[in-house]
Design an enzyme around this catalytic site. Structure first.
Site, mmCIF file in Angstrom:
data_model
loop_
_atom_site.group_PDB
_atom_site.id
_atom_site.type_symbol
_atom_site.label_atom_id
_atom_site.label_comp_id
_atom_site.label_asym_id
_atom_site.label_seq_id
_atom_site.Cartn_x
_atom_site.Cartn_y
_atom_site.Cartn_z
ATOM 1 C CG HIS A 124 -1.857 1.113 1.253
ATOM 2 N ND1 HIS A 124 -2.824 1.325 0.290
ATOM 3 C CD2 HIS A 124 -1.949 2.154 2.116
ATOM 4 C CE1 HIS A 124 -3.479 2.433 0.565
ATOM 5 N NE2 HIS A 124 -2.964 2.954 1.661
ATOM 6 C CE LYS A 185 -10.514 6.601 -2.058
ATOM 7 N NZ LYS A 185 -9.999 5.242 -2.138
ATOM 8 C CB SER A 215 -11.594 -2.220 1.929
ATOM 9 O OG SER A 215 -11.868 -2.571 3.249
HETATM 10 C C1 R5P Z 1 -7.052 3.446 -0.355
HETATM 11 O O1 R5P Z 1 -6.108 4.184 -0.162
HETATM 12 C C2 R5P Z 1 -6.951 2.203 -1.144
HETATM 13 O O2 R5P Z 1 -6.090 2.370 -2.231
HETATM 14 C C3 R5P Z 1 -8.321 1.733 -1.634
HETATM 15 O O3 R5P Z 1 -8.818 2.689 -2.556
HETATM 16 C C4 R5P Z 1 -9.274 1.585 -0.494
HETATM 17 O O4 R5P Z 1 -8.722 0.745 0.487
HETATM 18 C C5 R5P Z 1 -10.587 1.011 -0.977
HETATM 19 O O5 R5P Z 1 -11.467 0.909 0.104
HETATM 20 P P1 R5P Z 1 -13.018 0.713 -0.125
HETATM 21 O O6 R5P Z 1 -13.204 -0.479 -1.026
HETATM 22 O O7 R5P Z 1 -13.560 0.469 1.253
HETATM 23 O O8 R5P Z 1 -13.553 1.966 -0.720
#
Ligand code: R5P
Length: 282
Positions: A124, A185, A215
């Protein structure tokens, strides 16, 4: 070289052994009645390098990883390489308030105690690699494999959900030979995000959104919604690590035309193998 597959990553480990033409050894994992982990490697001695493939997520799998290192060393492993397809706590990479642990670094410090080399997949925060000061560390990407998976599907545009994920989208687009860009975003809460398509022309296009982690699916859902409003013909989503928390996959299926992920975490849509990408670093 011997490849040992922990219980969190045994399918990927077997895939890797096949790609490497290496012997596969099962970790022989069982649980004691109280839930503690019991390891019994299905081999009596090793006179070779070992590659242990095991996620450090969730917590039970981290404990298994540490026990696997000790078991392999105890029967003679000459060099221990840990392949950690999904590195737990990687998103806890900062201390935001006093009294908080630097969780990702705690994991690094414990894992590198018994590892000569660590292979990460699409970590990450790439800066985390600097914390490995005892073991060699490399990071590999699922993006080339994701690109190969979508090669014959006439994708017009690859998008990252935010600017930070642009490099990954570029790697996929390079394989596909198409354009790439990023969305903007804003995170509103743990499960809600706002995504703006900026001035991207998605009209009548087949769009592929690529992220490192899905996630809850909130990011991809919001991005797909905006792209469909902007006239996208179809929206596919791909990620390296599909966590799909709280029914995230079912939710996403109501938004996207297709959802796939790499096999760093096992799920019904883990159809892109990262074994060839990992093998390049072993
Ligand atoms: C965030 O920094 C990650 O790159 C993903 O965009 C994030 O973990 C996605 O989370 P979710 O599916 O809950 O929006």
């Amino acid at each position: 070289m011997i490849v040992i597959g922990g219980s969190a990553s045994s399918k990927l480990a077997q895939d890797l052994a096949l790609v490497m033409n290496a012997e596969y050894v099962s970790a022989g994992v069982k649980r004691f009645p109280d839930g503690e982990c019991y390891i019994h490697l299905q081999k009596e001695s090793i006179d070779d390098e070992v590659v242990i493939v095991q996620n450090s997520y969730p917590d039970t799998n981290l404990v298994e990883l540490l026990l696997l290192q000790d078991a392999a060393i105890s029967i003679g492993a000459k060099k221990v390489t840990n392949v950690i397809p999904y590195f737990g706590y990687a998103r806890q990479d900062e201390r935001f308030n006093k009294g908080e642990p630097l969780s990702a670094k705690v994991m690094v410090d414990h894992i590198q105690l018994n590892a000569d080399k660590v292979v990460l997949v699409d970590i990450h925060n790439i800066n985390m690699m600097d914390w490995f000061d005892e073991a060699e560390v490399v990071n590999t990407y699922a993006a080339p494999a994701i690109g190969r998976y979508f090669k014959d599907q006439s994708i017009d545009l690859v998008l990252a959900p935010d600017e930070g994920a642009l490099k990954r989208a570029g790697m996929v687009a390079e394989v596909l030979g198409c354009e790439w860009d990023y969305l903007t975003k804003t995170r509103l809460s743990g499960t809600q995000v706002h995504v703006s398509p900026k001035n991207i022309d998605a009209k009548n296009k087949k769009v592929l959104i690529v992220d490192d982690i899905i996630s809850t699916g909130g990011t991809i859902a919001a991005a797909t919604d905006e792209l469909k409003k902007a006239g996208a013909r179809s929206v596919f989503a791909a990620c390296t690590h599909g966590l799909f928390i709280g029914g995230g996959l079912d939710r996403l299926r109501t938004y996207c035309d297709k959802v796939v992920c790499a096999n760093t975490l096992e799920s019904e849509v883990s159809v892109v193998s990262v074994a060839p990408e990992i093998a390049k670093h072993l």
